[in-house]
Design a protein around this motif. Structure first.
Motif, PDB file in Angstrom:
ATOM      1  N   PRO A  43      69.903  11.814  -7.244  1.00  0.00           N
ATOM      2  CA  PRO A  43      70.367  12.078  -8.613  1.00  0.00           C
ATOM      3  C   PRO A  43      71.066  13.435  -8.719  1.00  0.00           C
ATOM      4  O   PRO A  43      70.863  14.318  -7.883  1.00  0.00           O
ATOM      5  CB  PRO A  43      69.073  12.057  -9.431  1.00  0.00           C
ATOM      6  CG  PRO A  43      68.047  11.409  -8.559  1.00  0.00           C
ATOM      7  CD  PRO A  43      68.447  11.712  -7.153  1.00  0.00           C
ATOM      8  N   ALA A  44      71.852  13.586  -9.772  1.00  0.00           N
ATOM      9  CA  ALA A  44      72.597  14.837  -9.956  1.00  0.00           C
ATOM     10  C   ALA A  44      71.669  16.034 -10.084  1.00  0.00           C
ATOM     11  O   ALA A  44      71.997  17.143  -9.642  1.00  0.00           O
ATOM     12  CB  ALA A  44      73.490  14.725 -11.190  1.00  0.00           C
ATOM     13  N   GLY A  45      70.483  15.826 -10.665  1.00  0.00           N
ATOM     14  CA  GLY A  45      69.559  16.929 -10.859  1.00  0.00           C
ATOM     15  C   GLY A  45      68.656  17.218  -9.680  1.00  0.00           C
ATOM     16  O   GLY A  45      67.741  18.034  -9.789  1.00  0.00           O
ATOM     17  N   LYS A  46      68.901  16.573  -8.554  1.00  0.00           N
ATOM     18  CA  LYS A  46      68.061  16.739  -7.374  1.00  0.00           C
ATOM     19  C   LYS A  46      68.946  17.011  -6.172  1.00  0.00           C
ATOM     20  O   LYS A  46      69.846  16.238  -5.879  1.00  0.00           O
ATOM     21  CB  LYS A  46      67.227  15.471  -7.168  1.00  0.00           C
ATOM     22  CG  LYS A  46      66.129  15.561  -6.138  1.00  0.00           C
ATOM     23  CD  LYS A  46      65.325  14.263  -6.116  1.00  0.00           C
ATOM     24  CE  LYS A  46      64.204  14.307  -5.112  1.00  0.00           C
ATOM     25  NZ  LYS A  46      63.429  13.034  -5.092  1.00  0.00           N
ATOM     26  N   SER A  47      68.699  18.098  -5.472  1.00  0.00           N
ATOM     27  CA  SER A  47      69.590  18.487  -4.371  1.00  0.00           C
ATOM     28  C   SER A  47      69.130  17.980  -3.015  1.00  0.00           C
ATOM     29  O   SER A  47      69.856  18.131  -2.030  1.00  0.00           O
ATOM     30  CB  SER A  47      69.732  20.015  -4.318  1.00  0.00           C
ATOM     31  OG  SER A  47      68.459  20.616  -4.069  1.00  0.00           O
ATOM     32  N   ALA A  48      67.943  17.378  -2.938  1.00  0.00           N
ATOM     33  CA  ALA A  48      67.443  16.917  -1.629  1.00  0.00           C
ATOM     34  C   ALA A  48      66.464  15.770  -1.823  1.00  0.00           C
ATOM     35  O   ALA A  48      65.822  15.633  -2.866  1.00  0.00           O
ATOM     36  CB  ALA A  48      66.779  18.059  -0.868  1.00  0.00           C
ATOM     37  N   ASP A  49      66.367  14.948  -0.805  1.00  0.00           N
ATOM     38  CA  ASP A  49      65.378  13.868  -0.730  1.00  0.00           C
ATOM     39  C   ASP A  49      65.014  13.725   0.738  1.00  0.00           C
ATOM     40  O   ASP A  49      65.433  14.548   1.561  1.00  0.00           O
ATOM     41  CB  ASP A  49      65.934  12.575  -1.318  1.00  0.00           C
ATOM     42  CG  ASP A  49      64.842  11.647  -1.836  1.00  0.00           C
ATOM     43  OD1 ASP A  49      63.698  11.758  -1.345  1.00  0.00           O
ATOM     44  OD2 ASP A  49      65.122  10.803  -2.707  1.00  0.00           O
ATOM     45  N   GLY A  50      64.265  12.691   1.075  1.00  0.00           N
ATOM     46  CA  GLY A  50      63.832  12.605   2.460  1.00  0.00           C
ATOM     47  C   GLY A  50      63.685  11.198   2.978  1.00  0.00           C
ATOM     48  O   GLY A  50      63.544  10.234   2.212  1.00  0.00           O
ATOM     49  N   LEU A  51      63.755  11.079   4.318  1.00  0.00           N
ATOM     50  CA  LEU A  51      63.472   9.855   5.051  1.00  0.00           C
ATOM     51  C   LEU A  51      62.308  10.131   5.989  1.00  0.00           C
ATOM     52  O   LEU A  51      62.205  11.221   6.562  1.00  0.00           O
ATOM     53  CB  LEU A  51      64.678   9.434   5.893  1.00  0.00           C
ATOM     54  CG  LEU A  51      65.959   8.971   5.217  1.00  0.00           C
ATOM     55  CD1 LEU A  51      67.056   8.870   6.267  1.00  0.00           C
ATOM     56  CD2 LEU A  51      65.756   7.630   4.543  1.00  0.00           C
TER      57      LEU A  51
END
Length: 250
Positions: A43-51
């Motif tokens: 999302p635009a408000g989130k700069s990172a995620d993970g696998l």
């Protein structure tokens, strides 16, 4: 390797298989690398995620993670090097039964329109000293990653389809004029009498936002030339959609 040569190498390695999710590159000896989830939307408000990368086998393994900008042009896929997205760590080793989080990081501001990337995760062959007799099982995962745009407006796909024929070969082109990617699955043809014909069970592929893709179909060209409608499930929706058909090219 230059960016141009790297992009060419990636296109050659992934030709005809980029949408399969996981590619088996050699016969299996035992289970090995697993990757979850199978796609990401940042999302635009989130700069990172993970696998999560897991080793379900009985031997240590090494994996390499690379990120490419995913583009569809003239009905074909293209993969280009990118600095808009990064994976950390880009290389890792996993003991049997171990797992590790790989962070997928947006390096700039959120895009004005949805952007698409592919995260390529390769299980690397073992070193010579660790290589058992016989063949090895090497996997390649191709994970779609989408960067959602700024703004509060709802984004959605807007699909137009066209059938083309070359003798007994039928091809389907889907143009996505909308603001969100479309994952197409369970393509079927409903003839004028209401009969349903499976054309491409399971995952067909993606039509990216503002772009389009072409697929060769295994269904009967004579059947598809007749009156009827094409239906598919889009983005995992439980209710299938009718694909609006432009005049077929015969």
């Amino acid at each position: 390797m230059s960016g141009r040569r790297l992009a060419h190498a990636v296109r050659a390695a992934l030709a005809g298989a980029a949408l399969s999710g996981v590619l088996a590159l050699a016969p299996a000896l035992a289970a090995g690398l697993q990757v979850t989830p199978t796609s990401l939307t940042l999302p635009a408000g989130k700069s990172a995620d993970g696998l999560w990368l897991s080793n379900t086998g009985d031997r240590p393994l090494r994996a390499q993670i690379r990120v490419f900008h995913w583009i569809q042009e003239n009905g074909e896929e293209r993969f280009e090097p990118t600095r808009a997205l990064a994976a950390s760590p880009p290389m890792l080793a996993l003991a049997p039964g171990a797992r590790q989080l790989v962070r997928v990081i947006r390096l700039g501001a959120p895009p004005a329109a949805e952007e698409a990337y592919r995260l390529i995760v390769d299980e690397l062959p073992p070193g010579d000293r660790d290589r058992p007799a016989g063949l090895q099982f090497v996997l390649r995962y191709s994970v779609p990653v989408f960067l959602a745009p700024t703004g509060d407006a709802t984004i959605a796909p807007d699909l137009r389809a066209q059938l083309e024929f070359d003798g007994a070969q039928a091809r389907l082109t889907v143009h996505n004029r909308g603001s969100q990617h479309a994952q197409l699955a369970d393509l079927s043809f409903v003839d004028a009498q209401g009969g349903r014909h499976a054309i491409a069970p399971g995952l067909l592929g993606y039509a990216l936002a503002g772009q389009g893709m072409r697929w060769s179909l295994t269904g009967s060209a004579d059947l598809l030339r007749g009156p009827g409608t094409l239906k598919a499930r889009v983005n995992g929706e439980p209710i299938e959609r009718t694909l609006a058909l432009d005049s077929p090219a015969r």
